[in-house]
Design a protein around this motif. Sequence first.
Motif, PDB file in Angstrom:
ATOM      1  N   ARG A 159       0.667  -1.182   0.127  1.00 48.53           N
ATOM      2  CA  ARG A 159       0.197  -0.225   0.010  1.00 48.53           C
ATOM      3  C   ARG A 159       1.039   1.386  -0.103  1.00 48.53           C
ATOM      4  O   ARG A 159       0.511   2.218  -0.756  1.00 48.53           O
ATOM      5  N   GLN A 160       1.939   1.169   0.639  1.00 48.63           N
ATOM      6  CA  GLN A 160       2.978   2.333   0.813  1.00 48.63           C
ATOM      7  C   GLN A 160       3.476   2.530  -0.649  1.00 48.63           C
ATOM      8  O   GLN A 160       3.621   3.714  -1.074  1.00 48.63           O
ATOM      9  N   ILE A 161       3.766   1.298  -1.326  1.00 52.50           N
ATOM     10  CA  ILE A 161       4.539   1.412  -2.682  1.00 52.50           C
ATOM     11  C   ILE A 161       3.345   1.923  -3.530  1.00 52.50           C
ATOM     12  O   ILE A 161       3.832   3.045  -4.283  1.00 52.50           O
ATOM     13  N   THR A 162       2.295   1.740  -3.568  1.00 58.52           N
ATOM     14  CA  THR A 162       1.227   2.127  -4.321  1.00 58.52           C
ATOM     15  C   THR A 162       0.909   3.789  -4.190  1.00 58.52           C
ATOM     16  O   THR A 162       0.978   4.565  -4.948  1.00 58.52           O
ATOM     17  N   SER A 163       1.040   4.118  -2.935  1.00 54.63           N
ATOM     18  CA  SER A 163       0.635   5.396  -2.446  1.00 54.63           C
ATOM     19  C   SER A 163       1.975   6.631  -2.871  1.00 54.63           C
ATOM     20  O   SER A 163       1.593   7.639  -3.504  1.00 54.63           O
ATOM     21  N   ASP A 164       3.201   5.972  -2.710  1.00 55.02           N
ATOM     22  CA  ASP A 164       4.480   6.765  -3.223  1.00 55.02           C
ATOM     23  C   ASP A 164       4.416   6.834  -4.776  1.00 55.02           C
ATOM     24  O   ASP A 164       4.481   7.884  -5.212  1.00 55.02           O
ATOM     25  N   GLN A 165       3.737   5.804  -5.571  1.00 53.12           N
ATOM     26  CA  GLN A 165       3.659   5.989  -6.871  1.00 53.12           C
ATOM     27  C   GLN A 165       2.699   6.736  -7.407  1.00 53.12           C
ATOM     28  O   GLN A 165       2.856   7.736  -8.245  1.00 53.12           O
ATOM     29  N   SER A 166       1.698   6.776  -6.693  1.00 51.77           N
ATOM     30  CA  SER A 166       0.538   7.727  -6.923  1.00 51.77           C
ATOM     31  C   SER A 166       0.899   9.336  -6.973  1.00 51.77           C
ATOM     32  O   SER A 166       0.481  10.172  -7.335  1.00 51.77           O
ATOM     33  N   HIS A 167       1.717   9.425  -5.866  1.00 53.78           N
ATOM     34  CA  HIS A 167       2.247  10.911  -5.709  1.00 53.78           C
ATOM     35  C   HIS A 167       3.730  11.199  -6.064  1.00 53.78           C
ATOM     36  O   HIS A 167       3.956  12.303  -5.922  1.00 53.78           O
ATOM     37  N   GLY A 168       4.124  10.323  -7.115  1.00 57.09           N
ATOM     38  CA  GLY A 168       5.144  10.652  -7.978  1.00 57.09           C
ATOM     39  C   GLY A 168       6.563  10.521  -7.164  1.00 57.09           C
ATOM     40  O   GLY A 168       7.454  11.277  -7.732  1.00 57.09           O
ATOM     41  N   LYS A 169       6.558   9.932  -6.097  1.00 58.77           N
ATOM     42  CA  LYS A 169       7.703   9.603  -5.258  1.00 58.77           C
ATOM     43  C   LYS A 169       8.614   8.583  -5.581  1.00 58.77           C
ATOM     44  O   LYS A 169       8.277   7.678  -6.267  1.00 58.77           O
TER      45      LYS A 169
END
Length: 209
Positions: free
Chosen positions: A199-209
């Motif tokens: 979930r953290q990886i997905t969140s980071d990807q969605s925020h362009g991190k």
Amino acid sequence: MIIGVTGGIASGKSTVARAFEALGVPWVDADDVAREVVEPGEPALAEIAERYAHEQGPGVLNDDGTLNRRALREIVFADPAERRWLESVTHPRIRARLVEHLARLEASGAPYVLLVSPLLFESGQSEMADRCLVIDVPEALQIERTAARDDVDEAQAHAIVAAQMPRAERLARADDVLDNGGSEEEMRRRVAELDRRYRQITSDQSHGK
């Protein structure tokens, strides 16, 4: 994000997938799709039936026209060339059907989805996944579980395990590993840890991190 989940036979892939499902993560099982593509009326079943129509005994079809999986398994595990032929007939159809299933799951709005497949690496299905999770158990436990679950003798269980990708190679290709040789509680704890990470990886990807 698509997480490919694999492991040797009787490693507990479906059990792990259901633990993820309990946390709100949908999944598709390539084994289920493999059964779909050889149901009566499917082109793959017609090809298989035609190839083995002259086998001794009842061939590879049951009286009701469904696939006799045990008969087919005995043929393909005794002859690597026949196994390769069978894979050439079924794998492209399985892949196409998986793409359809995954597209529907991704449209559900889940943070990520699972593609559960015993042949994730061998079939090239790992190319469809963003990360690969290997469910790992000792080989002796695989053989014990396979013999008990599939009602085969130990020699055939050994042959089934030997026909799969070596454990060391599977582990070398993993992004993540879940040791499923312990208790269900330990497995669920590890699943919860992986779920938080994904979930953290997905969140980071969605925020362009």
